[in-house]
Design a protein around this motif. Structure first.
Motif, short mmCIF file in Angstrom:
data_model
loop_
_atom_site.label_atom_id
_atom_site.label_comp_id
_atom_site.label_asym_id
_atom_site.label_seq_id
_atom_site.Cartn_x
_atom_site.Cartn_y
_atom_site.Cartn_z
N ALA A 6 0.84 -1.19 0.00
CA ALA A 6 0.00 0.00 0.00
C ALA A 6 0.88 1.24 0.00
N ILE A 7 0.48 2.24 -0.74
CA ILE A 7 1.28 3.44 -0.90
C ILE A 7 0.79 4.53 0.06
N ASP A 8 1.71 5.09 0.80
CA ASP A 8 1.46 6.23 1.67
C ASP A 8 2.19 7.41 1.03
N SER A 9 1.48 8.47 0.72
CA SER A 9 2.07 9.58 -0.03
C SER A 9 3.19 10.29 0.73
N SER A 10 3.33 10.05 2.04
CA SER A 10 4.41 10.68 2.80
C SER A 10 5.73 9.94 2.64
N HIS A 11 5.72 8.78 2.04
CA HIS A 11 6.93 7.99 1.85
C HIS A 11 7.40 8.08 0.40
N GLU A 29 14.12 -4.32 2.87
CA GLU A 29 14.09 -3.95 4.29
C GLU A 29 14.96 -2.73 4.55
N MET A 30 16.13 -2.67 3.94
CA MET A 30 17.00 -1.50 4.08
C MET A 30 16.29 -0.23 3.61
N LEU A 31 15.61 -0.33 2.48
CA LEU A 31 14.92 0.83 1.93
C LEU A 31 13.71 1.21 2.79
N ARG A 32 12.97 0.22 3.29
CA ARG A 32 11.84 0.52 4.16
C ARG A 32 12.31 1.23 5.44
N LEU A 33 13.43 0.78 5.99
CA LEU A 33 14.00 1.44 7.18
C LEU A 33 14.44 2.87 6.87
#
Length: 132
Positions: A6-11, A29-33
């Motif tokens: 799911a896309i959150d526009s703040s990310h 995982e690195m990118l999500r962090l």
């Protein structure tokens, strides 16, 4: 097949292309962090399709990270040219386990914005994508 969260526009948004599941998982995982939502592709043609769709929807990726060598399918060196034809301003980073590959050595000549040699550290990725 690519997976999409799911896309959150703040990310920010990242596209990862690598034929190895473990690399996609760790890099994701690195990118999500680092504050990114990630989409994944196994090979270049799939990455190009996801990239084209994201641009058409007005939600382009902030960064694309592509493996140079993909045994079955389109590799990074070929796919980056297609991405740049869609969006000349695309920010595409090449990854490779090869210590002497000329594409990694002279990544700018091939259209890439940066290069990471596998294995790389989390801090190297963060520095390259501009996250401290």
């Amino acid at each position: 097949m690519a997976t999409r969260q799911a896309i959150d526009s703040s990310h920010k948004r990242a596209l990862i292309m690598d034929d190895e599941l473990s690399i996609r998982q760790v890099l994701g995982e690195m990118l999500r962090l680092s504050g990114y939502h990630c989409s994944e592709a196994i090979e270049g043609a799939e990455a190009v399709a996801l990239f084209r769709k994201a641009v058409a929807e007005g939600r382009p990726f902030d960064v694309v990270i592509m493996d140079l060598g993909v045994p079955e399918g389109l590799g990074g060196a070929e796919a980056v040219q297609q991405l740049l034809a869609i969006d000349p301003a695309a920010r595409v980073i090449v990854t490779s386990g090869s210590a002497t590959d000329p594409v990694v050595e002279e990544y700018h000549r091939y259209g890439f914005s940066g290069a990471l040699r596998k294995p790389f550290r989390f801090t190297e990725l963060q520095q390259l994508i501009g996250v401290n």
